[in-house]
Design a protein around this motif. Structure first.
Motif: not given
Ligand code: G3P
Length: 216
Positions: A44-47, A55-64, A80-86, A96-104
């Motif tokens: 991600i950092q090289e990108i 730059i979207s980086a995807e989580t693999v957890s299934l729980d919130t 510039n990282v944007v967090v991908k969730v399913p 909802k929680q990540l937005k409260q942290d200011g994370i896109r």
């Protein structure tokens, strides 16, 4: 409509950025899995060193809680990282929680306008309807993009619509006509979309005529 590249391949990203058309990159576990010898963070950092955009980086957890923990970790890698969730209730709760942290967030694996509506209501920065995978099962994937754009516009929802799972150049055109904010495109499809035989033929003819003129 902006163009993102759907890849973790640094060479492809560097070339598309050189064209002057690249606004961001999306990755997923399959695409990151095609890289070798580097950590997820390093990929991600090289990108991020090449593309100054989301730059979207995807989580693999299934729980919130797991998605939120991963998302907070990814967000620390680069601004510039944007967090991908399913597109699941646990994913929307993480949004909802990540937005409260200011994370896109980019809500991925979206296959219906209902999922897109719920993602926007949870506060997603981006929604990713997967056009190609719906087409693959004889459904009209682009209709989910059109419905989502219509619903968002009618209700003043500001989540960006990112047409994903793009299979061919016509998907790019149709996504733009549907009003998508972004299309994320595999490099092979971007190359196909860039080429036209009449352009090549026209260049050859101009050069041939120019050579004749120069030889006068
Ligand atoms: O990266 C998200 C999406 O664009 C993947 O599409 O169907 O080609 O794996 P797909």
């Amino acid at each position: 409509m902006r163009i993102f590249l759907d890849t973790a391949n640094i060479d492809e990203i560097r070339e598309a950025a050189r064209w002057g058309i690249l606004s961001g990159v999306t990755t997923n576990p399959t695409l990151v899995g095609k890289t070798s010898g580097k950590s997820h963070e390093r990929v991600i950092q090289e990108i991020a060193e090449i593309v100054d955009g989301p730059i979207s980086a995807e989580t693999v957890s299934l729980d919130t809680a797991g998605m939120v923990e991963e998302g907070r970790r990814f967000a620390a890698w680069h601004p510039n990282v944007v967090v991908k969730v399913p597109s699941t209730p646990n994913g929307w709760a993480a949004v909802k929680q990540l937005k409260q942290d200011g994370i896109r967030t980019n809500v991925t694996l979206c296959f219906s306008a209902n999922q897109a509506l719920f993602a926007a209501l949870a506060g997603a920065y981006i929604i990713s309807p997967f056009v190609g995978r719906l087409d693959d099962i004889s459904e009209d994937g682009m209709q989910v993009v059109r419905d989502t754009v219509e619903i968002y516009r009618k209700h003043g929802l500001t989540t960006l619509v990112l047409a994903a799972s793009i299979r061919h150049p016509l998907h790019i055109i149709d996504a733009a006509k549907a009003g998508a904010d972004i299309a994320t495109v595999p490099f092979k499809v971007l190359e196909q979309a860039a080429k036209h035989p009449l352009t090549d033929k026209g260049i050859e003819a101009f050069l041939a005529d120019w050579r004749k003129f120069q030889e006068q």
